[in-house]
Design a protein around this motif. Structure first.
Motif, PDB file in Angstrom:
ATOM      1  N   VAL A 151       0.839  -1.202   0.000  1.00 51.24           N
ATOM      2  CA  VAL A 151       0.000   0.000   0.000  1.00 51.24           C
ATOM      3  C   VAL A 151       0.873   1.251   0.000  1.00 51.24           C
ATOM      4  N   LYS A 152       1.897   1.262   0.851  1.00 50.19           N
ATOM      5  CA  LYS A 152       2.781   2.426   0.932  1.00 50.19           C
ATOM      6  C   LYS A 152       3.498   2.674  -0.393  1.00 50.19           C
ATOM      7  N   THR A 153       3.865   1.595  -1.072  1.00 53.49           N
ATOM      8  CA  THR A 153       4.514   1.742  -2.379  1.00 53.49           C
ATOM      9  C   THR A 153       3.561   2.399  -3.373  1.00 53.49           C
ATOM     10  N   HIS A 154       2.306   1.975  -3.391  1.00 54.14           N
ATOM     11  CA  HIS A 154       1.327   2.568  -4.297  1.00 54.14           C
ATOM     12  C   HIS A 154       1.040   4.024  -3.937  1.00 54.14           C
ATOM     13  N   LEU A 155       1.028   4.326  -2.636  1.00 58.35           N
ATOM     14  CA  LEU A 155       0.804   5.707  -2.212  1.00 58.35           C
ATOM     15  C   LEU A 155       1.918   6.614  -2.710  1.00 58.35           C
ATOM     16  N   ARG A 196       3.407  10.983  -6.304  1.00 62.98           N
ATOM     17  CA  ARG A 196       4.306  11.547  -7.313  1.00 62.98           C
ATOM     18  C   ARG A 196       3.533  11.979  -8.559  1.00 62.98           C
ATOM     19  N   LYS A 197       2.623  11.142  -8.997  1.00 65.31           N
ATOM     20  CA  LYS A 197       1.875  11.440 -10.215  1.00 65.31           C
ATOM     21  C   LYS A 197       0.880  12.582 -10.030  1.00 65.31           C
ATOM     22  N   LEU A 198       0.334  12.713  -8.820  1.00 61.65           N
ATOM     23  CA  LEU A 198      -0.608  13.795  -8.539  1.00 61.65           C
ATOM     24  C   LEU A 198       0.100  15.059  -8.073  1.00 61.65           C
ATOM     25  N   GLU A 199       1.434  14.947  -7.903  1.00 63.91           N
ATOM     26  CA  GLU A 199       2.271  16.072  -7.486  1.00 63.91           C
ATOM     27  C   GLU A 199       1.837  16.607  -6.130  1.00 63.91           C
ATOM     28  N   VAL A 200       1.664  15.684  -5.184  1.00 69.96           N
ATOM     29  CA  VAL A 200       1.336  16.038  -3.804  1.00 69.96           C
ATOM     30  C   VAL A 200       2.307  15.306  -2.886  1.00 69.96           C
ATOM     31  N   THR A 201       2.236  15.634  -1.602  1.00 63.14           N
ATOM     32  CA  THR A 201       3.182  15.034  -0.657  1.00 63.14           C
ATOM     33  C   THR A 201       2.510  14.213   0.440  1.00 63.14           C
ATOM     34  N   ASP A 202       1.188  14.258   0.515  1.00 66.44           N
ATOM     35  CA  ASP A 202       0.535  13.522   1.593  1.00 66.44           C
ATOM     36  C   ASP A 202      -0.882  13.105   1.208  1.00 66.44           C
ATOM     37  N   ARG A 203      -1.549  12.421   2.138  1.00 58.22           N
ATOM     38  CA  ARG A 203      -2.891  11.888   1.899  1.00 58.22           C
ATOM     39  C   ARG A 203      -3.900  13.002   1.617  1.00 58.22           C
ATOM     40  N   ALA A 204      -3.810  14.065   2.429  1.00 53.45           N
ATOM     41  CA  ALA A 204      -4.755  15.175   2.254  1.00 53.45           C
ATOM     42  C   ALA A 204      -4.633  15.788   0.868  1.00 53.45           C
ATOM     43  N   GLY A 205      -3.412  15.928   0.394  1.00 53.54           N
ATOM     44  CA  GLY A 205      -3.196  16.483  -0.933  1.00 53.54           C
ATOM     45  C   GLY A 205      -3.767  15.589  -2.019  1.00 53.54           C
TER      46      GLY A 205
END
Length: 227
Positions: free
Chosen positions: A197-201, A206-215
């Motif tokens: 799961v962490k690997t997919h996150l 990276r693809k959504l250009e965010v750094t966390d879950r909220a983003g």
């Protein structure tokens, strides 16, 4: 009619490894297949991911019959490990889940089949033989839905987020993220490990250009990927 001398030689018995985290299930499968000992020989049984890998390495069976869930680990992950390290070994997943979602997960990692646990012994033996012959075996209860899903994909109806570069698995993880699921809950739903799961996150961040879950959730809602 052909004479006995012209009759084809009997098929050698398949060497089978059984994997399930419940001893009772293993005993039941062993007893069920005992009536077909001329067609299937059980090379060993295992209840954990590590035991199964060691057993496959030692016995090199023709086929592994594995439950989709293995306690804290996943039969899907085990299938991927076996098909990567031992491509000559066929893996068939056995499950109570009548859902094409799990079937597609299994096929993506190289499974030769996905069979529901309500299968009877004779059918199971036939499925195992077909899998070892190189066929992809799908439980008849799922065949219709698989065909429908394939038709949708052919028509261009890909998974949510594909236009942003997300893989189907990353899309599945994101959907559960939007629903507020924890990593553990996501792993349980998708029958994968928390590390996976962490690997997919990391990939979808990276693809959504965010750094966390909220983003990630914010982008999913803004782009209309999930609502």
């Amino acid at each position: 009619m052909p004479s006995p001398a012209e009759a084809p030689a009997p098929r050698p018995a398949l060497r089978l490894v059984l994997v399930d985290d419940h001893e009772m299930v293993l005993h039941g499968l062993t007893a069920m297949l005992a009536h077909f000992s001329d067609q299937v020989v059980i090379a060993g049984t295992a209840t954990t991911y590590d035991q199964a890998l060691a057993l496959v390495d030692r016995t090199r069976p023709d086929v592994v019959l594995c439950d989709v869930r293995l306690g804290r680990t996943s039969g899907i992950d085990l299938c991927q490990a076996i098909t990567t390290a031992y491509p000559e070994v066929s893996v068939v997943l056995l499950s109570v889940y009548d859902d094409e979602h799990y079937l597609f997960q299994a096929l993506r990692v190289g499974a030769r089949g996905y069979i529901l646990k309500r299968v009877d012994a004779a059918e199971l033996v036939t499925h195992l033989q077909r899998a070892c012959d190189g066929e992809t075996v799908v439980d008849p209860a799922l065949a219709g839905r698989v065909a429908l899903s394939a038709a949708r994909i052919h028509a261009g109806e890909f998974w949510p987020g594909a236009h942003l570069g997300l893989t189907q698995r990353e899309s599945e993880v994101l959907e559960l993220l939007v629903a507020g699921r924890s990593n553990r809950a996501i792993a349980s739903t998708l029958v994968i490990s928390e590390d996976t799961v962490k690997t997919h996150l990391r990939g979808l961040y990276r693809k959504l250009e965010v750094t966390d879950r909220a983003g990630a959730v914010s982008v999913a809602l803004r782009e209309g990927i999930f609502r």
